[in-house]
Design a protein around this motif. Structure first.
Motif, PDB file in Angstrom:
ATOM      1  N   LEU A   2     -19.435 -41.149 -11.048  1.00  0.00           N
ATOM      2  CA  LEU A   2     -18.520 -40.311 -11.824  1.00  0.00           C
ATOM      3  C   LEU A   2     -19.224 -39.682 -13.017  1.00  0.00           C
ATOM      4  O   LEU A   2     -18.800 -38.634 -13.504  1.00  0.00           O
ATOM      5  N   THR A  28     -20.337 -36.035 -13.109  1.00  0.00           N
ATOM      6  CA  THR A  28     -19.445 -34.947 -13.501  1.00  0.00           C
ATOM      7  C   THR A  28     -19.488 -34.673 -15.000  1.00  0.00           C
ATOM      8  O   THR A  28     -18.824 -33.753 -15.483  1.00  0.00           O
ATOM      9  N   GLU A  29     -20.268 -35.478 -15.777  1.00  0.00           N
ATOM     10  CA  GLU A  29     -20.330 -35.311 -17.225  1.00  0.00           C
ATOM     11  C   GLU A  29     -21.499 -34.419 -17.613  1.00  0.00           C
ATOM     12  O   GLU A  29     -22.598 -34.533 -17.065  1.00  0.00           O
ATOM     13  N   GLN A  33     -25.714 -34.304 -16.677  1.00  0.00           N
ATOM     14  CA  GLN A  33     -26.278 -33.125 -16.017  1.00  0.00           C
ATOM     15  C   GLN A  33     -27.434 -32.537 -16.849  1.00  0.00           C
ATOM     16  O   GLN A  33     -28.477 -32.159 -16.305  1.00  0.00           O
ATOM     17  N   GLU A  82     -15.727 -27.204 -11.489  1.00  0.00           N
ATOM     18  CA  GLU A  82     -16.392 -28.401 -12.007  1.00  0.00           C
ATOM     19  C   GLU A  82     -16.463 -29.455 -10.904  1.00  0.00           C
ATOM     20  O   GLU A  82     -15.551 -29.591 -10.088  1.00  0.00           O
ATOM     21  N   LEU A  83     -17.555 -30.197 -10.908  1.00  0.00           N
ATOM     22  CA  LEU A  83     -17.777 -31.200  -9.867  1.00  0.00           C
ATOM     23  C   LEU A  83     -16.592 -32.150  -9.707  1.00  0.00           C
ATOM     24  O   LEU A  83     -16.167 -32.452  -8.597  1.00  0.00           O
ATOM     25  N   LYS A  84     -16.059 -32.627 -10.840  1.00  0.00           N
ATOM     26  CA  LYS A  84     -14.985 -33.630 -10.766  1.00  0.00           C
ATOM     27  C   LYS A  84     -13.712 -33.064 -10.148  1.00  0.00           C
ATOM     28  O   LYS A  84     -12.850 -33.818  -9.696  1.00  0.00           O
ATOM     29  N   LYS A  85     -13.604 -31.737 -10.132  1.00  0.00           N
ATOM     30  CA  LYS A  85     -12.399 -31.102  -9.592  1.00  0.00           C
ATOM     31  C   LYS A  85     -12.550 -30.652  -8.146  1.00  0.00           C
ATOM     32  O   LYS A  85     -11.568 -30.607  -7.404  1.00  0.00           O
ATOM     33  N   LEU A 111     -19.931 -36.181  -3.755  1.00  0.00           N
ATOM     34  CA  LEU A 111     -20.513 -36.666  -5.011  1.00  0.00           C
ATOM     35  C   LEU A 111     -21.614 -37.689  -4.743  1.00  0.00           C
ATOM     36  O   LEU A 111     -22.651 -37.690  -5.417  1.00  0.00           O
TER      37      LEU A 111
END
Length: 550
Positions: free
Chosen positions: A133, A136-137, A141, A424-427, A434
């Motif tokens: 997770l 995604t920050e 990155q 965004e990756l988390k979305k 991931l």
């Protein structure tokens, strides 16, 4: 690298000791067998916080010990900075006592949890689903981009300048606040300073004035008593001087008749000399003493002034008034020179701002230089992992504020499908996507960060088949340069390991226990077959397992 691990009295582990090797190590086991317990024990020895729930037997302490071979990883400076004995084979031990107290040791030297954590981060990177997770920050990155850009030293220099800048900014703000408050208080402080400077402040002055006041205020009594003393000394009939003189003559005449009489004579001679000195002083006091109402009034006024100052400032000693005077004098001096100090500090801050902007610009240029190749490598590797349409949009934008890693905002956007919008990756990325992205990033980072060991905890979650096979190839390739562990449920991944451990539970009269052992080649075949087809192992599953291993 990690060479040995022993765990005693932790969770479901009664006693466990394993020897570990270089290369690619697989850890498997049924769900609930205790793989997470093994990982938890390892995390404890690397600095994770613990509590009493860690103890299997609440009456015994939990001890976890790990041996690391660190000769080739340049950690000598860390040991020196933390006053630790350096050993090529370093032993880390963690103890959790029944009282709940925790202790940590590096090569038998007690250390804080903070020092243990710092060393642990240099020895093992434990990748968990939680860490996926972090992908995604923005901070993570940007860390990837900085690793590729070789920005480590530049970031250290930037942060050092930023620390100086923050300190200087705080000093300037304090000066401005002080000036604002000082201007409000200046008139009153100047009045207090003038008042204190006018007073005769010196050590012992109060006692001196009080003595002088008592003498002046009682001059008639003193004169009367001095006169009486003079009379007692000099009366012709009974005066002490006359009587002592007569006694001295008597003893003088006796002194020739023996040492005892000579001694008496010497003693009365000393007394006579002392009495003569006293008589002289008495007469001098009489000659010099006189009534002086003006001096009495002046002394009384000085005393009252000092008493009033003590009361006003809430002190009981003249030295305290002197200290207050010096503080007010210093404040007055500082206030008079504040504009100059503020101007100097402002110029310092401006110079530091310019230095930070220059350093941030270099960081940005280095980052922008590697972004195209990072984008290409990510997309190329993801295509190999079954995501041929995956695409990244990575862009830096400058900001006006100083951050801990420069003056950049990172836009790290992703799409897995052609024609889809970037997000965004988390979305927009699924768990399996991931996991694949994170594995590629870890593989990239491993080339730039000389980390001895990395442990993947089910990084293959959400993938299967040929994709998991390719992910295993990536981990195996990484293991050529570092020690790699993978906790997995996938036979395709498990078959690629150089070494294979199985975690399992056993039920005893004392309860359920978790154990771990290294599998032989034949045992690996059976384990893979069970992973392929369940506990009922068929010939086809065994054949498939042998094919995977070969």
């Amino acid at each position: 690298m990690l060479t040995n691990l022993s765990i005693d009295n932790y969770a479901l582990i009664d006693s466990l000791e394993v020897s570990l090797d270089a290369g690619f190590t697989i850890i498997t086991g049924e769900t609930g067998a205790g793989k997470s317990i093994f990982l938890g024990g390892l995390s404890l020895v690397l600095g994770k916080r613990a509590d009493l729930s860690s103890l299997r037997d609440k009456e015994r302490k939990c001890v976890i010990e790990a041996y690391f071979q660190i000769k080739d990883y340049g950690l000598q400076s860390f040991f020196k900075e933390n006053d630790l004995d350096y050993e090529d084979t370093t032993v880390i031990r963690r103890e959790i006592l029944p009282s709940g107290k925790s202790r940590a040791f590096i090569n038998d030297t007690p250390v804080t949890l903070d020092v243990l954590t710092q060393l642990g981060e240099r020895l093992i990177d434990i990748h968990s689903q939680h860490q996926t997770l972090r992908l995604t920050e923005n901070d993570f990155q940007l860390k990837l981009i900085d690793a590729l850009a070789d920005n480590k030293v530049r970031l250290q220099d930037f942060r050092k300048t930023l620390t100086t800048y923050s300190s200087t900014k705080k000093q300037l703000e304090d000066l401005i606040d002080f000036q604002n408050n000082a201007l409000k208080e200046q008139d009153y402080n100047d009045f207090l300073l003038t008042e204190l400077e006018a007073a005769p402040l010196k050590e012992g002055i109060l006692e001196e004035l009080e003595e002088q006041y008592e003498q002046l205020n009682n001059v008639e009594l003193i004169m009367e008593e001095l006169s009486k003393g003079d009379q007692l000394m000099n009366d012709e009939q009974i005066g002490l001087t006359s009587l002592l003189s007569e006694l001295k003559g008597t003893l003088s005449r006796l002194s020739g008749f023996g040492k005892q009489y000579e001694s008496l004579y010497q003693r009365i001679q000393s007394v006579y000399i002392e009495m003569d000195d006293i008589n002289t002083e008495l007469q001098a006091f009489q000659d010099n003493i006189e009534s002086n109402p003006e001096l009495l009034e002046e002394t009384s006024a000085k005393l009252q002034s000092l008493y009033n100052l003590q009361k006003k400032h809430g002190v009981s000693e003249i030295l305290e008034l002197i200290k207050i005077r010096e503080e007010l004098s210093q404040k007055a001096f500082e206030t008079a020179h504040l504009d100059e100090k503020i101007a100097i500090k402002t110029r310092e801050l401006q110079d530091l701002e310019s230095a930070l902007e220059e350093q941030a610009l270099v960081l940005r240029e280095k980052r922008n230089a590697v972004i195209p190749s990072l984008k290409q490598q990510l997309e190329q590797d993801l295509a190999h992992l079954g995501m041929p349409s995956a695409s990244f949009h990575i862009q830096l934008e400058s900001v006006d504020t100083f951050k801990g890693n420069g003056m950049d905002e990172l836009s790290f956007l992703f799409t897995a499908n052609k024609g889809s919008d970037y997000g965004e990756l988390k979305k927009v990325a699924s768990g399996g996507e991931l996991s694949r992205i994170m594995l590629i990033i870890k593989a990239i980072l491993a080339k730039y960060e000389k980390l001895p060991t990395i442990m993947f905890d089910e990084i293959d979650t959400g993938v299967s088949g040929e994709i998991s096979n390719r992910m295993a190839d990536i981990m195996k390739e990484m293991s050529k340069d570092m020690q790699v562990f993978s906790i997995t449920h996938l036979p395709q991944v498990a078959s690629k390991g150089n070494h294979h451990f199985k975690v399992f539970k056993t039920d005893t009269s004392e309860g359920t226990q978790t154990n771990m052992r290294k599998l032989s080649n034949d045992e690996r075949v059976v384990e893979l077959a069970q992973m392929l087809g369940g506990n009922e192992v068929s010939e086809s599953a065994l054949a498939h397992a042998r094919q995977l291993l070969n």
